[in-house]
Design an enzyme around this catalytic site. Structure first.
Site, PDB file in Angstrom:
ATOM      1  N   SER A 136       0.795  -1.234   0.000  1.00 16.60           N
ATOM      2  CA  SER A 136       0.000   0.000   0.000  1.00 16.60           C
ATOM      3  C   SER A 136       0.823   1.277   0.000  1.00 16.60           C
ATOM      4  O   SER A 136       0.296   2.342  -0.279  1.00 16.60           O
ATOM      5  CB  SER A 136      -0.967   0.013   1.180  1.00 16.60           C
ATOM      6  OG  SER A 136      -0.274   0.237   2.389  1.00 16.60           O
TER       7      SER A 136
ATOM      8  N   LYS B 139       1.197   4.639   6.793  1.00 17.29           N
ATOM      9  CA  LYS B 139       0.442   5.461   5.836  1.00 17.29           C
ATOM     10  C   LYS B 139       0.927   6.905   5.910  1.00 17.29           C
ATOM     11  O   LYS B 139       1.520   7.339   6.903  1.00 17.29           O
ATOM     12  CB  LYS B 139      -1.063   5.449   6.148  1.00 17.29           C
ATOM     13  CG  LYS B 139      -1.709   4.085   6.138  1.00 17.29           C
ATOM     14  CD  LYS B 139      -1.879   3.536   4.754  1.00 17.29           C
ATOM     15  CE  LYS B 139      -2.621   2.210   4.820  1.00 17.29           C
ATOM     16  NZ  LYS B 139      -2.029   1.162   4.062  1.00 17.29           N
TER      17      LYS B 139
END
Length: 181
Positions: free
Chosen positions: A38, A76
């Site tokens: 991701s 993230k």
């Protein structure tokens, strides 16, 4: 008598060194392993990073926190700060109605050949963070850099400030990519 104080002094020195090492390990040199794709192209599966919990999160910092899905630590990018409005239009990020470049995605966008955007259009209201129109106090909106494959705030909502474990500042593996982030 002198030997007794010498031994005590040595034990105290050792205890201080141990406490300092534990402090460094817990707050300054906390290792993190990237799991999943991701955050590509910025980070890849099995990259090893150091994070610090002594740094306050800023826009575009890379943070670690427990996944709202399974509690495992994930990595993230912080895009939305408290009080921000956010939207993505035509693969362009707008924060508080101002265009923001995302240079860390330029190479990835250039490599796309299917004519589709890297990031589909969204607003806070039509994401999992909705119906909020602004990022609430004490919360952050995070995105993975691999927007097509990332499970991020678009799908699980805001991240609480107290859930942020640390801010990534150094990659130490793989060795050919070692350096300050």
């Amino acid at each position: 008598m002198k030997k007794k104080y010498s031994t005590l002094f040595t034990v105290l020195q050792f205890a201080m060194i141990l406490m300092f090492a534990l402090f460094l390990r817990m707050f300054v040199l906390t290792p993190v392993e990237v799991v999943g794709i991701s955050m590509e192209p910025t980070y890849h599966e099995s990259d090893r990073l150091w994070q610090s919990s002594l740094v306050s999160p800023k826009r575009f910092d890379i943070a670690t926190f427990p996944s709202p899905r399974d509690g495992k630590r994930i990595v993230k990018r912080i895009v939305g700060m408290p009080g921000d409005t956010l939207r993505m239009e035509n693969d362009q990020l707008y924060i508080n109605d101002k265009k923001y470049d995302e240079p860390y995605l330029a190479e990835f966008k250039k490599a796309l050949t299917d004519g589709m955007p890297l990031t589909t259009d969204f607003t806070l209201e039509n994401s999992a963070a909705g119906p909020a129109r602004v990022v609430p106090d004490g919360k952050y909106f995070v995105l993975g850099d691999n927007r097509r494959k990332a499970d991020d705030s678009r799908y699980f909502g805001f991240v609480d400030e107290e859930d942020i474990v640390g801010i990534v500042y150094f990659r130490y593996y793989p060795l050919n990519k070692i350096g300050v982030q």
